[in-house]
Scaffold this motif. Structure first.
Motif, PDB file in Angstrom:
ATOM      1  N   TRP A   1      14.471  11.522   9.698  1.00  0.00           N
ATOM      2  CA  TRP A   1      13.372  12.252   9.990  1.00  0.00           C
ATOM      3  C   TRP A   1      13.475  13.699   9.728  1.00  0.00           C
ATOM      4  O   TRP A   1      12.543  14.363   8.960  1.00  0.00           O
ATOM      5  CB  TRP A   1      12.649  12.073  11.423  1.00  0.00           C
ATOM      6  CG  TRP A   1      11.412  12.552  11.561  1.00  0.00           C
ATOM      7  CD1 TRP A   1      10.206  11.819  11.749  1.00  0.00           C
ATOM      8  CD2 TRP A   1      11.046  13.895  12.289  1.00  0.00           C
ATOM      9  NE1 TRP A   1       9.275  12.708  12.146  1.00  0.00           N
ATOM     10  CE2 TRP A   1       9.739  13.895  12.295  1.00  0.00           C
ATOM     11  CE3 TRP A   1      11.884  15.051  12.571  1.00  0.00           C
ATOM     12  CZ2 TRP A   1       9.076  15.353  12.830  1.00  0.00           C
ATOM     13  CZ3 TRP A   1      10.969  16.231  12.714  1.00  0.00           C
ATOM     14  CH2 TRP A   1       9.901  16.180  12.995  1.00  0.00           C
TER      15      TRP A   1
ATOM     16  N   ASP B   1      14.148  14.707   5.955  1.00  0.00           N
ATOM     17  CA  ASP B   1      12.931  14.789   5.113  1.00  0.00           C
ATOM     18  C   ASP B   1      11.879  15.970   5.456  1.00  0.00           C
ATOM     19  O   ASP B   1      11.122  16.120   4.535  1.00  0.00           O
ATOM     20  CB  ASP B   1      12.046  13.425   5.386  1.00  0.00           C
ATOM     21  CG  ASP B   1      12.818  12.316   4.688  1.00  0.00           C
ATOM     22  OD1 ASP B   1      13.642  12.331   3.851  1.00  0.00           O
ATOM     23  OD2 ASP B   1      12.539  11.251   5.275  1.00  0.00           O
ATOM     24  N   ARG B   2      12.479  16.680   6.537  1.00  0.00           N
ATOM     25  CA  ARG B   2      11.399  17.770   6.900  1.00  0.00           C
ATOM     26  C   ARG B   2      12.241  19.181   7.057  1.00  0.00           C
ATOM     27  O   ARG B   2      11.656  20.030   7.890  1.00  0.00           O
ATOM     28  CB  ARG B   2      10.831  17.437   8.329  1.00  0.00           C
ATOM     29  CG  ARG B   2       9.732  16.245   8.039  1.00  0.00           C
ATOM     30  CD  ARG B   2       9.299  15.861   9.345  1.00  0.00           C
ATOM     31  NE  ARG B   2       8.472  14.572   9.107  1.00  0.00           N
ATOM     32  CZ  ARG B   2       8.850  13.272   8.880  1.00  0.00           C
ATOM     33  NH1 ARG B   2      10.008  12.990   8.848  1.00  0.00           N
ATOM     34  NH2 ARG B   2       7.721  12.335   9.181  1.00  0.00           N
TER      35      ARG B   2
ATOM     36  N   ASP C   1      12.278  21.636   5.364  1.00  0.00           N
ATOM     37  CA  ASP C   1      11.698  22.744   4.901  1.00  0.00           C
ATOM     38  C   ASP C   1      10.323  22.989   5.838  1.00  0.00           C
ATOM     39  O   ASP C   1       9.578  24.113   5.316  1.00  0.00           O
ATOM     40  CB  ASP C   1      11.242  22.888   3.383  1.00  0.00           C
ATOM     41  CG  ASP C   1      12.493  22.618   2.391  1.00  0.00           C
ATOM     42  OD1 ASP C   1      13.590  23.277   2.803  1.00  0.00           O
ATOM     43  OD2 ASP C   1      12.642  22.000   1.303  1.00  0.00           O
ATOM     44  N   GLU C   2      10.072  22.226   6.708  1.00  0.00           N
ATOM     45  CA  GLU C   2       8.904  22.360   7.169  1.00  0.00           C
ATOM     46  C   GLU C   2       8.852  22.519   8.926  1.00  0.00           C
ATOM     47  O   GLU C   2       7.917  22.782   9.265  1.00  0.00           O
ATOM     48  CB  GLU C   2       8.115  20.745   7.330  1.00  0.00           C
ATOM     49  CG  GLU C   2       7.928  20.151   5.861  1.00  0.00           C
ATOM     50  CD  GLU C   2       7.362  18.693   5.837  1.00  0.00           C
ATOM     51  OE1 GLU C   2       6.891  18.327   7.156  1.00  0.00           O
ATOM     52  OE2 GLU C   2       7.561  18.161   4.749  1.00  0.00           O
ATOM     53  N   VAL C   3      10.088  22.512   9.418  1.00  0.00           N
ATOM     54  CA  VAL C   3      10.492  22.738  10.730  1.00  0.00           C
ATOM     55  C   VAL C   3      11.578  23.832  10.864  1.00  0.00           C
ATOM     56  O   VAL C   3      12.213  24.260   9.871  1.00  0.00           O
ATOM     57  CB  VAL C   3      10.828  21.295  11.523  1.00  0.00           C
ATOM     58  CG1 VAL C   3       9.841  20.505  11.344  1.00  0.00           C
ATOM     59  CG2 VAL C   3      12.431  21.142  10.896  1.00  0.00           C
ATOM     60  N   ARG C   4      11.479  24.599  12.038  1.00  0.00           N
ATOM     61  CA  ARG C   4      12.740  25.357  12.444  1.00  0.00           C
ATOM     62  C   ARG C   4      13.751  24.619  13.179  1.00  0.00           C
ATOM     63  O   ARG C   4      13.485  24.292  14.155  1.00  0.00           O
ATOM     64  CB  ARG C   4      12.075  26.516  13.138  1.00  0.00           C
ATOM     65  CG  ARG C   4      12.980  27.636  13.672  1.00  0.00           C
ATOM     66  CD  ARG C   4      13.630  28.538  12.680  1.00  0.00           C
ATOM     67  NE  ARG C   4      12.444  29.372  11.984  1.00  0.00           N
ATOM     68  CZ  ARG C   4      12.824  30.176  10.810  1.00  0.00           C
ATOM     69  NH1 ARG C   4      14.137  30.212  10.510  1.00  0.00           N
ATOM     70  NH2 ARG C   4      11.853  30.909  10.590  1.00  0.00           N
TER      71      ARG C   4
ATOM     72  N   ASP D   1       5.724  27.485  15.867  1.00  0.00           N
ATOM     73  CA  ASP D   1       6.578  26.694  14.897  1.00  0.00           C
ATOM     74  C   ASP D   1       7.137  25.346  15.711  1.00  0.00           C
ATOM     75  O   ASP D   1       7.031  25.185  16.774  1.00  0.00           O
ATOM     76  CB  ASP D   1       8.086  27.641  14.758  1.00  0.00           C
ATOM     77  CG  ASP D   1       7.716  28.707  13.843  1.00  0.00           C
ATOM     78  OD1 ASP D   1       6.891  28.691  13.036  1.00  0.00           O
ATOM     79  OD2 ASP D   1       8.702  29.675  13.898  1.00  0.00           O
ATOM     80  N   HIS D   2       7.156  24.538  14.691  1.00  0.00           N
ATOM     81  CA  HIS D   2       7.824  23.131  14.950  1.00  0.00           C
ATOM     82  C   HIS D   2       9.246  23.272  15.296  1.00  0.00           C
ATOM     83  O   HIS D   2      10.117  23.827  14.099  1.00  0.00           O
ATOM     84  CB  HIS D   2       7.514  21.983  13.925  1.00  0.00           C
ATOM     85  CG  HIS D   2       6.153  21.513  13.974  1.00  0.00           C
ATOM     86  ND1 HIS D   2       5.895  20.144  14.582  1.00  0.00           N
ATOM     87  CD2 HIS D   2       4.839  22.090  13.526  1.00  0.00           C
ATOM     88  CE1 HIS D   2       4.390  20.054  14.454  1.00  0.00           C
ATOM     89  NE2 HIS D   2       3.839  21.127  13.648  1.00  0.00           N
TER      90      HIS D   2
ATOM     91  N   ARG E   1       5.399  20.058  19.171  1.00  0.00           N
ATOM     92  CA  ARG E   1       6.159  20.568  18.304  1.00  0.00           C
ATOM     93  C   ARG E   1       7.594  20.970  18.794  1.00  0.00           C
ATOM     94  O   ARG E   1       8.339  21.694  18.288  1.00  0.00           O
ATOM     95  CB  ARG E   1       5.580  22.083  17.897  1.00  0.00           C
ATOM     96  CG  ARG E   1       4.089  21.708  17.302  1.00  0.00           C
ATOM     97  CD  ARG E   1       3.327  23.294  16.973  1.00  0.00           C
ATOM     98  NE  ARG E   1       2.089  22.724  16.427  1.00  0.00           N
ATOM     99  CZ  ARG E   1       1.201  23.636  15.661  1.00  0.00           C
ATOM    100  NH1 ARG E   1       1.486  25.006  15.659  1.00  0.00           N
ATOM    101  NH2 ARG E   1       0.234  23.149  15.414  1.00  0.00           N
TER     102      ARG E   1
END
Length: 287
Positions: free
Chosen positions: A11, A14-15, A17-20, A76-77, A105
């Motif tokens: 998970w 794949d992310r 670049d989308e989460v911190r 932020d996530h 998040r």
């Protein structure tokens, strides 16, 4: 409510670049051993409270400054990890929840750094995050309960009090009527992540912990219960009480204690203090 309280490495991969991603290990581990790509370092010792008050939160201003300097913004996530099966990362996430971060998040990486590094890329590149503004907010609801609430719960059949420490600690002194459920029972030693959902539910059932009762958690200084708390959220438990003061405050307040194992006859009240668990106990058995 939490959504994806515990997330698989696939998970996160794949992310990225989308989460911190937040690494709560010591700084020397982050810099010298390596870390997940894009991760920022927020060492556990930086967000624990002062010595002698280890069970308490670090303070709103300290938390805002720490996260802001790490480039973490209020919305932020966040995905947190450590290298001790997630127990210190869980403490980071619970602290964030208590300071009003949106729980949808907040995510715990299933497994830890060692587990991730077996299959995924790591780096020793030093990040240079741009400072952000982080603002503590009052959460819509809080799982925190105080000494009086725990005391009043001892005779409540609708509440199961859970001691998440090791059995020897429980045997020395525990809250009367508490069941002993070491947080490490949830962890698979080979994968370093959580056991399967069926295994987790079986363990909880064996200890009389069910979603139709209020679950009240404690340990020594609120580290280990953070992991158990997130496991229960992951399984969909809703009525969870988090005793932040834990046994440290309980003893200071003169709360009643029992000694001996759950299967011992009588048990009995004990005036003996087992003291504060050392850092090795809280960090888990493995380095």
């Amino acid at each position: 409510m939490y959504e994806n309280a515990v997330v698989a490495p696939t998970w996160l991969a794949d992310r990225l670049d989308e989460v911190r991603v937040v690494d709560v290990r010591d700084g020397w581990e982050f810099d010298g051993i390596g870390h997940l790509p894009g991760a920022v370092s927020v060492p556990f010792d930086d967000f624990r409270s002062s010595a002698g008050d280890e069970g308490m939160l670090p303070g709103a201003e300290t938390w805002e400054a720490l996260l802001g300097e790490a480039g973490i913004a209020t919305d932020d996530h966040l995905v947190a990890y450590d290298d001790t099966h997630g127990v210190f990362a869980a403490r980071f996430l619970v602290t964030a929840e208590l300071y009003g971060h949106n729980t949808d998040r907040l995510h715990l990486l299933d497994g830890d750094y060692s587990s991730w590094s077996r299959e995924y890329e790591t780096t020793t590149e030093t990040p240079d995050p741009e400072p952000a503004t982080y603002e503590v907010r009052r959460p819509d609801s809080s799982p925190l309960v105080d000494y009086e609430t725990v005391l009043d719960s001892l005779d409540d059949d609708g509440v199961v009090v859970v001691d998440t420490r090791e059995s020897w600690e429980y045997d020395e002194a525990h809250v009367p009527g508490a069941v002993q459920l070491d947080w490490r029972e949830f962890v698979d030693d080979e994968t370093r992540g959580l056991k399967s959902t069926d295994e987790l539910e079986s363990i909880l059932a064996d200890h009389g912990v069910s979603a139709d009762r209020r679950v009240l958690l404690y340990c020594n200084t609120a580290r280990r219960i953070s992991h158990t708390y997130l496991v229960l959220r992951h399984l969909g438990y809703e009525d969870i009480a988090f005793y932040e003061g834990s046994l440290t405050e309980w003893k200071e307040r003169g709360g009643p204690l029992e000694s001996g194992g759950e299967n011992d006859e009588g048990g009995g009240e004990s005036d003996e203090s087992d003291g504060e668990s050392n850092e090795g106990d809280e960090r888990g058995e493995e380095s």
